[in-house]
Design a protein around this motif. Structure first.
Motif, PDB file in Angstrom:
ATOM      1  N   UNK A   1       0.853  -1.187   0.000  1.00 42.16           N
ATOM      2  CA  UNK A   1       0.000   0.000   0.000  1.00 42.16           C
ATOM      3  C   UNK A   1       0.893   1.242   0.000  1.00 42.16           C
ATOM      4  N   UNK A   2       0.506   2.246  -0.806  1.00 42.57           N
ATOM      5  CA  UNK A   2       1.205   3.526  -0.846  1.00 42.57           C
ATOM      6  C   UNK A   2       0.348   4.573  -0.136  1.00 42.57           C
ATOM      7  N   UNK A   3       0.893   5.166   0.928  1.00 37.85           N
ATOM      8  CA  UNK A   3       0.153   6.162   1.699  1.00 37.85           C
ATOM      9  C   UNK A   3       0.828   7.522   1.562  1.00 37.85           C
ATOM     10  N   UNK A   4      -0.006   8.568   1.578  1.00 38.29           N
ATOM     11  CA  UNK A   4       0.516   9.907   1.404  1.00 38.29           C
ATOM     12  C   UNK A   4      -0.300  10.885   2.231  1.00 38.29           C
ATOM     13  N   UNK A   5       0.144  12.138   2.274  1.00 39.19           N
ATOM     14  CA  UNK A   5      -0.566  13.179   3.006  1.00 39.19           C
ATOM     15  C   UNK A   5      -1.708  13.746   2.164  1.00 39.19           C
ATOM     16  N   UNK A   6      -2.509  14.585   2.794  1.00 41.12           N
ATOM     17  CA  UNK A   6      -3.644  15.191   2.117  1.00 41.12           C
ATOM     18  C   UNK A   6      -4.945  14.594   2.609  1.00 41.12           C
ATOM     19  N   UNK A   7      -6.027  14.938   1.936  1.00 39.37           N
ATOM     20  CA  UNK A   7      -7.330  14.392   2.280  1.00 39.37           C
ATOM     21  C   UNK A   7      -8.075  14.052   0.999  1.00 39.37           C
ATOM     22  N   UNK A   8      -8.852  12.981   1.073  1.00 40.92           N
ATOM     23  CA  UNK A   8      -9.627  12.562  -0.085  1.00 40.92           C
ATOM     24  C   UNK A   8      -8.788  12.009  -1.219  1.00 40.92           C
ATOM     25  N   UNK A   9      -7.546  11.631  -0.930  1.00 38.85           N
ATOM     26  CA  UNK A   9      -6.647  11.159  -1.990  1.00 38.85           C
ATOM     27  C   UNK A   9      -6.871   9.669  -2.237  1.00 38.85           C
ATOM     28  N   UNK A  10      -7.230   9.361  -3.444  1.00 38.21           N
ATOM     29  CA  UNK A  10      -7.269   7.978  -3.923  1.00 38.21           C
ATOM     30  C   UNK A  10      -6.937   8.044  -5.413  1.00 38.21           C
ATOM     31  N   UNK A  11      -5.667   8.246  -5.697  1.00 38.36           N
ATOM     32  CA  UNK A  11      -5.211   8.519  -7.049  1.00 38.36           C
ATOM     33  C   UNK A  11      -4.533   7.296  -7.653  1.00 38.36           C
ATOM     34  N   UNK A  12      -5.044   6.848  -8.791  1.00 47.37           N
ATOM     35  CA  UNK A  12      -4.450   5.692  -9.454  1.00 47.37           C
ATOM     36  C   UNK A  12      -3.073   6.054 -10.001  1.00 47.37           C
ATOM     37  N   UNK A  13      -2.132   5.148  -9.839  1.00 50.05           N
ATOM     38  CA  UNK A  13      -0.767   5.334 -10.348  1.00 50.05           C
ATOM     39  C   UNK A  13      -0.769   4.960 -11.825  1.00 50.05           C
ATOM     40  N   UNK A  14      -0.384   5.884 -12.681  1.00 47.49           N
ATOM     41  CA  UNK A  14      -0.601   5.707 -14.118  1.00 47.49           C
ATOM     42  C   UNK A  14       0.090   4.472 -14.675  1.00 47.49           C
ATOM     43  N   UNK A  15       1.254   4.148 -14.162  1.00 47.73           N
ATOM     44  CA  UNK A  15       2.003   3.006 -14.681  1.00 47.73           C
ATOM     45  C   UNK A  15       1.664   1.695 -13.977  1.00 47.73           C
TER      46      UNK A  15
ATOM     47  N   UNK B   1      10.773 -15.019   1.229  1.00 44.41           N
ATOM     48  CA  UNK B   1       9.806 -14.108   0.627  1.00 44.41           C
ATOM     49  C   UNK B   1      10.234 -13.783  -0.798  1.00 44.41           C
ATOM     50  N   UNK B   2       9.288 -13.815  -1.726  1.00 43.77           N
ATOM     51  CA  UNK B   2       9.521 -13.363  -3.090  1.00 43.77           C
ATOM     52  C   UNK B   2       8.733 -12.077  -3.302  1.00 43.77           C
ATOM     53  N   UNK B   3       9.375 -11.064  -3.862  1.00 38.51           N
ATOM     54  CA  UNK B   3       8.696  -9.801  -4.150  1.00 38.51           C
ATOM     55  C   UNK B   3       8.388  -9.746  -5.642  1.00 38.51           C
ATOM     56  N   UNK B   4       7.109  -9.898  -5.965  1.00 37.85           N
ATOM     57  CA  UNK B   4       6.598  -9.776  -7.335  1.00 37.85           C
ATOM     58  C   UNK B   4       6.446  -8.281  -7.617  1.00 37.85           C
ATOM     59  N   UNK B   5       7.466  -7.665  -8.227  1.00 29.41           N
ATOM     60  CA  UNK B   5       7.620  -6.211  -8.192  1.00 29.41           C
ATOM     61  C   UNK B   5       6.775  -5.490  -9.239  1.00 29.41           C
ATOM     62  N   UNK B   6       6.869  -4.163  -9.209  1.00 27.57           N
ATOM     63  CA  UNK B   6       5.994  -3.299 -10.000  1.00 27.57           C
ATOM     64  C   UNK B   6       6.089  -3.553 -11.496  1.00 27.57           C
ATOM     65  N   UNK B   7       7.303  -3.740 -12.026  1.00 24.87           N
ATOM     66  CA  UNK B   7       7.440  -3.974 -13.455  1.00 24.87           C
ATOM     67  C   UNK B   7       6.826  -5.287 -13.879  1.00 24.87           C
ATOM     68  N   UNK B   8       6.924  -6.295 -13.026  1.00 28.11           N
ATOM     69  CA  UNK B   8       6.297  -7.588 -13.305  1.00 28.11           C
ATOM     70  C   UNK B   8       4.775  -7.447 -13.320  1.00 28.11           C
ATOM     71  N   UNK B   9       4.273  -6.644 -12.400  1.00 28.11           N
ATOM     72  CA  UNK B   9       2.837  -6.380 -12.328  1.00 28.11           C
ATOM     73  C   UNK B   9       2.362  -5.602 -13.556  1.00 28.11           C
ATOM     74  N   UNK B  10       3.058  -4.516 -13.865  1.00 24.95           N
ATOM     75  CA  UNK B  10       2.581  -3.606 -14.910  1.00 24.95           C
ATOM     76  C   UNK B  10       2.607  -4.237 -16.288  1.00 24.95           C
TER      77      UNK B  10
END
Length: 334
Positions: A35-49, A277-286
């Motif tokens: 999970x990616x968490x950030x500051x602000x309010x009402x943020x639920x922004x899809x990561x383009x990649x 543990x195996x990390x199925x990383x972002x590039x593999x996902x995308x």
């Protein structure tokens, strides 16, 4: 004996027989959802990649975590995007840092959900490296050396602050020499001797991390990470890295990325008896998501085959952005 007395196809004749003799099984208990968490309010922004993966502010985090819990996924891995950055990554280890605040919120809502805290500085430093950096100019360009020993103290402070906030597992991903020993000692001195360390023991300097750099806003501002992350050409070095972490007190070992490094997962499984543990990383996902969106592949079949391969290679646990999808598919198969 051989053919025609031996006929291997006898054990493939029906779904029931195939299920009975199946050697490798993937279950929801094997999964960790990042999970990616950030500051602000009402943020639920899809990561383009990374289609289907979002940045969440603290006030939108509850809905995401509820979905994860309802699906039976036992753990989340937290990454934080701070409001500001500095040269030493101060937002990583302050008590009200974004990862610390997200941890407190999650544990208050769902005490039994395991929170794994990524322990690194790259998202929090203005230079994007995983430790303190000595910068200098060469031929008009900014260069830098990542300072190993000086970085350990900051990583210890980060781990202790994450444990104080309620993290169940500390997952240091920085690849500094001696980081497990330093963090283990720091946690023990602070009274957290019961908190396990999930070490990013074998972390390659991989091109598969590309989408994550966008998600975590953590791209290096100069140079690269090849002086501290491993060369993808090396295998025996992985055993040396993992052995050091075992001797320094790691409780779990990780291989990252997973898909191009199945041989490394198997090597560690054969050599060490700690949970792997195996990390199925972002590039593999995308790349799977992109191919599926173009109609080129069957996403469900590809993902399940890919993650089963990681289990078959020897992984006990898989960190994957597909965790929610897989949990739904497994539930629908019941």
């Amino acid at each position: 004996m051989t053919f025609p007395i031996v006929r291997h196809r006898r054990l493939r004749q029906s779904a029931a027989i195939r299920g009975m003799v199946r050697e490798t099984v993937l279950t929801v208990d094997d999964l960790i959802q990042p999970i990616f968490v950030t500051y602000g309010s009402g943020v639920r922004n899809e990561i383009s990649s990374m289609p289907g993966v979002f940045h969440f502010s603290l006030d939108t985090l509850e809905q995401e975590v509820k979905e994860i819990v309802d699906l039976g996924i036992p753990a989340v891995l937290l990454f934080g995007i701070p409001e500001s950055k500095d040269s030493v990554g101060t937002p990583a280890f302050i008590d009200n840092g974004i990862v610390q605040e997200a941890t407190r919120k999650i544990k208050s809502l769902y005490p039994d959900l395991l929170v794994v805290a990524d322990t690194c500085l790259c998202e929090f430093t203005d230079h994007g490296h995983c430790g303190m950096v000595h910068t200098f100019e060469r031929d008009g360009h900014v260069c830098g050396d990542v300072l190993n020993d000086e970085s350990l103290e900051l990583l210890v402070r980060t781990a202790v602050s994450q444990a104080k906030a309620g993290a169940d597992i500390i997952a240091p991903s920085n690849m500094m020499d001696g980081f497990v020993q330093a963090i283990r000692s720091g946690l023990d001195e602070a009274g957290f001797n019961y908190i396990p360390i999930m070490s990013y023991s074998v972390k390659y300097a991989s091109a598969f991390y590309g989408p994550f750099r966008e998600a975590a806003d953590s791209a290096p501002q100069f140079g690269d990470r090849k002086t501290y992350q491993m060369d993808p050409a090396n295998a025996r070095e992985a055993l040396r890295e993992a052995e050091s972490d075992v001797l320094e007190g790691a409780d779990m070992l990780m291989v990252k990325p997973a898909l191009a490094f199945m041989d490394i997962i198997r090597m560690l499984r054969d050599q060490f008896d700690l949970p792997l543990v195996a990390y199925n990383v972002s590039g593999e996902y995308s790349m799977v998501k992109a191919a599926a969106q173009n109609g080129w592949i069957n996403e469900r079949a590809i993902v399940m085959e890919m993650l089963l391969g990681m289990k078959r290679a020897g992984a006990d646990i898989i960190i994957t952005y597909f965790a929610k999808d897989v949990a739904r598919w497994l539930r629908s198969d019941r």
